[in-house]
Design a protein around this motif. Structure first.
Motif, mmCIF file in Angstrom:
data_model
loop_
_atom_site.group_PDB
_atom_site.id
_atom_site.type_symbol
_atom_site.label_atom_id
_atom_site.label_comp_id
_atom_site.label_asym_id
_atom_site.label_seq_id
_atom_site.Cartn_x
_atom_site.Cartn_y
_atom_site.Cartn_z
ATOM 1 N N ARG A 296 0.874 -1.179 0.000
ATOM 2 C CA ARG A 296 0.000 0.000 0.000
ATOM 3 C C ARG A 296 0.903 1.219 0.000
ATOM 4 N NH1 ARG A 296 -4.700 -1.960 4.248
ATOM 5 N NH2 ARG A 296 -2.985 -2.139 5.753
ATOM 6 N N ASN B 205 -2.925 4.396 -3.051
ATOM 7 C CA ASN B 205 -3.651 3.139 -3.135
ATOM 8 C C ASN B 205 -3.781 2.602 -1.715
ATOM 9 O OD1 ASN B 205 -4.773 0.623 -3.708
ATOM 10 N ND2 ASN B 205 -3.703 0.505 -5.662
ATOM 11 N N SER C 250 -5.497 0.144 -0.601
ATOM 12 C CA SER C 250 -5.622 -1.310 -0.527
ATOM 13 C C SER C 250 -4.338 -1.951 -1.043
ATOM 14 C CB SER C 250 -6.808 -1.795 -1.367
ATOM 15 O OG SER C 250 -8.021 -1.241 -0.907
ATOM 16 N N THR D 86 -1.916 -3.863 -3.209
ATOM 17 C CA THR D 86 -1.900 -4.166 -4.641
ATOM 18 C C THR D 86 -0.510 -4.636 -5.036
ATOM 19 O OG1 THR D 86 -2.415 -3.267 -6.842
ATOM 20 C CG2 THR D 86 -1.268 -1.814 -5.328
ATOM 21 N N GLN E 28 -8.238 -11.334 6.733
ATOM 22 C CA GLN E 28 -9.295 -11.046 5.777
ATOM 23 C C GLN E 28 -10.340 -10.143 6.430
ATOM 24 O OE1 GLN E 28 -9.490 -11.874 2.614
ATOM 25 N NE2 GLN E 28 -7.772 -13.315 2.476
ATOM 26 N N ASN E 29 -10.615 -8.997 5.808
ATOM 27 C CA ASN E 29 -11.623 -8.075 6.318
ATOM 28 C C ASN E 29 -12.991 -8.378 5.716
ATOM 29 O OD1 ASN E 29 -9.614 -6.595 7.763
ATOM 30 N ND2 ASN E 29 -9.055 -5.558 5.850
ATOM 31 N N ASP F 26 -14.989 -6.475 4.232
ATOM 32 C CA ASP F 26 -15.243 -5.789 2.956
ATOM 33 C C ASP F 26 -14.444 -6.392 1.802
ATOM 34 O OD1 ASP F 26 -12.693 -4.988 3.591
ATOM 35 O OD2 ASP F 26 -13.117 -2.833 3.564
ATOM 36 N N THR G 55 -11.163 -6.689 1.627
ATOM 37 C CA THR G 55 -9.766 -6.262 1.647
ATOM 38 C C THR G 55 -8.991 -7.085 2.677
ATOM 39 O OG1 THR G 55 -10.190 -4.549 3.305
ATOM 40 C CG2 THR G 55 -10.424 -3.929 0.978
ATOM 41 N N ASN H 26 -5.563 -7.086 5.611
ATOM 42 C CA ASN H 26 -4.484 -6.457 6.356
ATOM 43 C C ASN H 26 -3.414 -7.515 6.580
ATOM 44 O OD1 ASN H 26 -5.595 -3.860 6.642
ATOM 45 N ND2 ASN H 26 -6.802 -4.507 8.417
#
Length: 321
Positions: A139, A153, A155, A157, A185-186, A188, A190, A192
């Motif tokens: 990120r 960004n 998120s 990538t 795993q979030n 939404d 995304t 972390n």
């Protein structure tokens, strides 16, 4: 065909405009790029001044409060923050020698020292850092030194570091990554990475866009840039062209620039294209794939045969295949 018509129309309009110009009209003057030897020290002075007058939230990184987001925040050392430790006290510096030809400039300047700076706010727990040739999950946030944001960004990538600007890739290569086991795993969709590496990079314009204004046109000419980086994961020994040779080994001359290593550049330029070795599956253009001119053992180690013993390995020597 349409291109030819466009070109003809362009020159017709240009000639017409010049005929209609009177002597009192403003003259358009082309300004050549400035010299590296002028810009590099100016950039470094500006960067050092910034680093000595600003601080980041190092206290939060040292003792994270509840729900801390582990984002680097930068502020000026003044007022209530007059006693804060400056970025300069924690920053690390490395140098890269740059020639005008590296930037496509006509001036014949060589080996002009450019300094870039990096700060590690949190080290990743894997203990490894990507090379400048690796594919890296990260990120980032890019800004000017005055805080003006030009790219972000939020998120994670994947980025292929050889295709990014030089100072950015070199800066990232100093930050250790996290580990796949720490992926969260979030809801939404995304993710972390709880043990990711977090750092700050400040680079001079010569290692960025120099006299250009960047992809979005929002970066002033000769502007130093600041990046906040979070390195999640990376692919060790990334092979961008899948020719069997890790990209980091495609820097044959060892100068940190993958784009000036091209074993068959003359033939390619004559044919109207240019593929550096790290993007070319047949590096020497002899019709035999690079993968078939090297040896890869069961552990993935690569060796480079030299059939005619002329000092040039087969995959870079069009005389052998």
């Amino acid at each position: 065909m349409k291109y030819g018509v466009f070109v003809c129309l362009f020159f017709f309009i240009l000639i017409l405009a010049s005929c209609n110009n009177d002597d009192n009209g403003p003259a358009i003057e082309s300004v050549p790029p400035r010299l590296l030897t002028e810009v590099a020290p100016e950039n470094d002075e500006e960067i050092q001044e910034f680093l000595k007058t600003h601080f980041y939230n190092y206290e939060e990184f040292a003792t994270p409060p509840v729900d801390f987001d582990f984002k680097i925040q930068i502020d000026t050392i003044a007022g209530d923050n007059a006693d804060k430790k400056s970025l300069w006290e924690d920053i690390e510096m490395k140098t890269i020698n740059l020639s005008s030809s590296d930037l496509g400039l006509e001036d014949e300047e060589e080996n002009v020292e450019h300094k870039y700076y990096y700060l590690i706010a949190r080290s990743g727990e894997s203990g490894n850092s990507p090379t400048i040739g690796d594919s890296t999950l990260l990120r980032y946030q890019g800004s000017l030194l005055d805080g003006t944001l030009f790219d972000e960004n939020p998120s994670f990538t994947w980025q292929e570091l050889p295709f990014t600007i030089r100072g950015y890739a070199n800066g990232i290569s100093n930050i250790t990554s996290g580990t796949p086991e720490q992926i969260i795993q979030n809801e939404d969709g995304t993710i972390n990475i709880s043990d990711s590496g977090i750092g700050l990079i400040v680079i001079p314009s010569g290692l960025a866009y120099y006299n250009n204004t960047g992809p979005s046109g929002s970066i002033p000419q000769y502007a130093p840039l600041l990046f906040k980086i979070e390195v999640g994961l990376f692919v060790e020994d990334t092979d961008n062209d899948n020719d069997g040779i890790p990209t980091i080994l495609e820097d044959v001359d060892g100068d940190g620039n993958f784009n000036n290593d091209n074993a068959d550049s003359e033939a390619e330029l004559a044919a109207g294209f240019f593929l550096p070795n790290f993007r070319d599956t047949d590096d020497d253009g002899d019709g035999t794939l690079t993968r078939d001119e090297i040896v890869i053992d069961d552990e993935g180690n690569v060796t480079f045969p030299d059939a005619d013993n002329d000092g040039t390995p087969d995959y870079l020597d069009p005389d052998t295949n």
